[in-house]
Write an enzyme that holds these catalytic residues in place. Structure first.
Site: not given
Length: 214
Positions: A124, A142
C-alpha cells in the site's frame, strides 16, 4: 460484497467524482519523495491528521534520509510519540533511511519492489508513493477503498490484493491516476463504515448497496 459493476456504470461514477473534485489529493503532508515515504509508513493504524501533527516538526528538521539519521532514534521517537506503534515505526524510519543512504544514494527508488524492500513499507505504501510522487496509475487499497469497493461494486474483492486488481481491471484508464484518492475521500467523508451518508451520496442512484441509510 456487491457484484462487479459494468463498465458504463463505473465510468459514470468516476465522471461524477471528477466533476465534484477534478484534482483530488492525498491528505498526508510531505515536501519530497522521502518525506512522503515516511509519512505513509507512519500512517499505518493511525489517522492522516494525527500523522501530520507529528511530522510537521519532524520534517522541519529532517527532510532527507541523512538528516533523519543525524537526528537519531531518540530524536525521531520524541517527534512521533503521539502516533500508534511509534517505537517500532521510529526504528523502521531509521532502518529505511540507512538503506536509502547506503544503497540508493539518499534517493527514493521508483519501483514497487525496491520500495517494498524498505522496513515498514508494504504494498500500500509503495503504491501511494508511486502514484502521488511519480504519477503512476498504482492503486493503494486501504480500509476505505476496501469498504467502498465492496459496497458499491466498483472493485469488489475478498482481500486488498483482489480489490487492487479489480481497480486496475475495471476502472477506465483515464481515471486510473486519481481513482484511489476519489475512493479514499468518498469512504472517509461519505461512505463511512458505521453510518454511510447515503441520502446525500453523489452516486446513490448507481450504487447497489442494499442497506442504504434512510
Amino acid at each position: 460484497m456487491s457484484k462487479q459493476l459494468d463498465y458504463h456504470t463505473i465510468r459514470e461514477i468516476f465522471e461524477r467524482f471528477q466533476e465534484a473534485q477534478p484534482e483530488p489529493e492525498g491528505e498526508l503532508e510531505h515536501v519530497n519523495a522521502y518525506t512522503l515515504v515516511v509519512a505513509v509508513a507512519l500512517s499505518a493504524q493511525a489517522t492522516d491528521a494525527g500523522v501530520n501533527r507529528a511530522t510537521r516538526g519532524l520534517f522541519a528538521v529532517a527532510d532527507t534520509p541523512q538528516k533523519m539519521l543525524d537526528l537519531g532514534l531518540e530524536g525521531v521517537t520524541e517527534h512521533i510519540k503521539t502516533i500508534g506503534l511509534y517505537r517500532q515505526k521510529a526504528k523502521n524510519v531509521m532502518k529505511l533511511s540507512q538503506i536509502l543512504v547506503d544503497e540508493y544514494g539518499g534517493e527514493v527508488p521508483n519501483s514497487r519492489a525496491a520500495l517494498q524492500s524498505l522496513p515498514g513499507v508494504g504494498r500500500k505504501t509503495a503504491n501511494v508513493v508511486l502514484n502521488m510522487w511519480w504519477g503512476m496509475p498504482a492503486q493503494a487499497v486501504d480500509t476505505h477503498i476496501f469498504r467502498v469497493g465492496n459496497r458499491t461494486g466498483i472493485c469488489p474483492g475478498k482481500d486488498v490484493v483482489a480489490v487492487e486488481r479489480a481497480l486496475e481491471d475495471h476502472v477506465p484508464a483515464d481515471f486510473q491516476n486519481h481513482a484511489h484518492h476519489w475512493l479514499i475521500l468518498h469512504g472517509r467523508y461519505h461512505c463511512k463504515a458505521r453510518k454511510p451518508m447515503c441520502p446525500t451520496c453523489l452516486i446513490r442512484d448507481l450504487c447497489p448497496y442494499e442497506d442504504k441509510t434512510q
